[in-house]
Structures are given as C-alpha cells and as structure tokens.
Design an enzyme around this catalytic site. Structure first.
Site, mmCIF file in Angstrom:
data_model
loop_
_atom_site.group_PDB
_atom_site.id
_atom_site.type_symbol
_atom_site.label_atom_id
_atom_site.label_comp_id
_atom_site.label_asym_id
_atom_site.label_seq_id
_atom_site.Cartn_x
_atom_site.Cartn_y
_atom_site.Cartn_z
ATOM 1 C CE LYS A 205 -2.956 2.194 3.399
ATOM 2 N NZ LYS A 205 -4.001 1.941 4.369
HETATM 3 C C1 R5P Z 1 -2.583 3.956 7.527
HETATM 4 O O1 R5P Z 1 -1.656 3.888 8.201
HETATM 5 C C2 R5P Z 1 -3.898 4.343 8.000
HETATM 6 O O2 R5P Z 1 -4.126 3.725 9.163
HETATM 7 C C3 R5P Z 1 -4.936 4.075 6.966
HETATM 8 O O3 R5P Z 1 -5.199 2.707 6.850
HETATM 9 C C4 R5P Z 1 -4.526 4.575 5.633
HETATM 10 O O4 R5P Z 1 -3.853 5.770 5.740
HETATM 11 C C5 R5P Z 1 -5.683 4.661 4.678
HETATM 12 O O5 R5P Z 1 -6.562 5.590 5.098
HETATM 13 P P1 R5P Z 1 -6.674 7.018 4.426
HETATM 14 O O6 R5P Z 1 -7.287 6.780 3.078
HETATM 15 O O7 R5P Z 1 -7.526 7.786 5.352
HETATM 16 O O8 R5P Z 1 -5.279 7.591 4.278
#
Ligand code: R5P
Length: 294
Positions: A205
């Site tokens: 990710k």
């Molecule tokens: C990552 O470390 C966070 O905990 C979220 O899973 C990630 O950042 C995705 O969420 P967002 O789209 O709000 O950035």
C-alpha cells in the site's frame, strides 16, 4: 462404510481435455501456495483483478477520528460495497458483526500515537499469528517507515509477519508510511515500495504520486493506494482513476470515504472506478446522482 459392490464404474477421464495450466491472475504471486492464493482471491476480485479496501484502522494511532467516532454506526452500511475491511482486532471484535463475509485485512502492528512529535519509531506487534488466524484474517498489515528512524524495526516486523503468514498461507500487506522528514516524491515511493516487496510483502500500500506508472511497474507485486487526507470527492475520484489507469490494483481508502458528505455514495463511486472502468468524470456524476437522489 464405503460400498465395495454395485458401484458405478468410473470411466469418464476426459482424455481429450488438457489439465488447466493457467497462471495466477495477480502479478508476482504465481508461486504462492493454494491457501494464500485463495485468500488473495478474496481480497482482489478475480474478475477485475482489483480491490476496494475500506480502511478504518486510524484509531490505532489517531484515537477517535472524525467520521469514525462510532465505528458500529459508520462502517456496517458501507460494507456491502467493498471487498475488504481493514481494521484493528479491537475495532472488529467490538463494532463489526462477525456475520460479515468480507475479507479482513488485520493491522498487526502498533506505533506511537500522533501526539508524539514523530510517529516513526517502528512500534511492535499488536497481534500475533494465532490471533490473526482466530480472527479469520485474509491478510495482515504492517506499517513501515523507510528512511525514518523506525526503518529497521519496522522491516523486522514485516519480515516476521511474512514468515508467519507464509507458514499458514496468510498474505502480508506492506504499508508505506511517509514520515515528516520524507519527501512524497517518485524517488521515495520507488524506493519504499520495492523494499517492501523484496522483503516479502504479498502486496503493497502506497500513495499516488507523479510518475506512478513507474512506481507500479517497478513493484513486482500489486500496489494499492491509500486515500490520504480528505480532499473534495471529484479530486479523490480522479486520484483513484489515475492510479488504476497507471497500474494500481485497487484502493485502501479511509478518510475520503468516511469523511465524505455521503460516505455510501462515495464508496459506490470508488467501486465503479476500481471494478467497472468508470472514468473519474463518470464516477463523480454517479456520486452526485446518488447523493442528490436522497
Ligand atoms: C494507515 O496507516 C492508516 O491507518 C490508513 O489505513 C490509511 O492511511 C488509509 O486511510 P486514508 O485513506 O484515510 O489515508
């Protein structure tokens, strides 16, 4: 007891049909064991090859986050339209009905809270492999801090998770975190995503960036993008559209969904981009139609 008389004689061996020898549909993962491929197929839709992951694990470092004050109220209405729920075990156990058939991406590490100056010490394990199995996790997520003080510690956690996951057929998601001292540029994302894949992450990710095509091409396993801070819905859909067009295999999105003016319409619009090839423009019109029809 099995009968030894009067059984039908087995005779249809389909001698003219060659055994199926297809490769696995996700890049870089053809070598995996059947169980791991089966879990990956619950994460990435085999038809589109992509995934919509709903991230609501923010509380693990941010505490009560805008839009996630009540997980039990916000999350269940969105679940039908996503492939994966990404959360901590505490959130799942306390707020998500266990009757869900959605794949779970379980966050298995902790880190310093946002109250600290720099959240990049690398943390430690918040959940072991037995707990992940007990939770029926389809994958385990580990946050990493390339280029930050926590780099070495977080890569150790990632390696240990990959080792344990490989033993039991559970994929590991390597998460690229961007520390305050790091530039959010192509060079950084090329470096970080590749390191995570080479450390053994089944998929990675990251964030969308300039030259994303190069980042996706150089990462030997699928990439999904995080949404990041809340931006207007049309811009978030454009980001998702560009990422998918340039090689991402999905989104792992949180704030741009649950902080949207209409979280359900936004979830559905994102799914159109990820799974059905909608352009950003078309998806935004779809979002507006859904929002205005209420
Ligand atoms: C990552 O470390 C966070 O905990 C979220 O899973 C990630 O950042 C995705 O969420 P967002 O789209 O709000 O950035």
């Amino acid at each position: 007891m099995a009968d030894n008389q009067g059984n039908k004689v087995a005779k249809d061996y389909h001698l003219d049909v060659k055994p199926a020898q297809e490769g696995f549909y996700l890049k870089g993962l053809n070598h995996c064991d059947w169980g791991m491929k089966n879990r990956l197929s619950r994460i990435f839709n085999p038809k589109s090859g992509n995934t919509v992951m709903l991230a609501f694990d923010h509380g693990y470092i941010m505490g009560s986050t805008a839009g996630l004050e009540r997980l039990d109220v916000t999350i269940p209405p969105l679940m039908d339209d996503v492939d994966v729920l990404m959360a901590t075990r505490g959130a799942l156990r306390s707020c998500i009905p266990p009757t869900t058939d959605k794949a779970l991406c379980l966050r298995v590490t902790y880190d310093s809270s946002v109250v600290k100056e720099e959240m990049s010490a690398g943390g430690g394990f918040s959940c072991d492999i037995e707990n992940a199995i007990r939770m029926n996790a389809a994958c385990m997520a580990v946050q990493t801090f390339i280029g930050a003080p926590g780099e070495s510690n977080s890569l150790e956690l990632l390696s240990r998770t990959v080792d344990a996951g490989t033993k039991y057929g559970i994929p590991t998601l390597g998460v690229v975190a961007v520390g305050k001292q790091m530039a959010r540029d192509t060079r950084f994302f090329l470096l970080a995503t590749r390191i995570l894949a080479e450390t053994g992450a089944s998929f990675v990710k990251t964030y969308y960036c300039e030259d994303f095509e190069k980042v996706a091409a150089a990462c030997p396993v699928p990439l999904v993008i995080a949404g990041g801070k809340k931006i207007p819905e049309d811009e978030a859909l454009t980001m998702a559209y560009r990422a998918i067009s340039e090689g991402a295999h999905g989104v792992d999105m949180g704030r741009n969904i649950f902080q949207s003016e209409d979280p359900l319409a936004m979830t559905k619009a994102i799914a159109k981009v990820v799974h059905e090839g909608y352009t950003d423009k078309l998806a935004y019109e779809y979002f507006l139609d859904l929002k205005n029809s209420k």
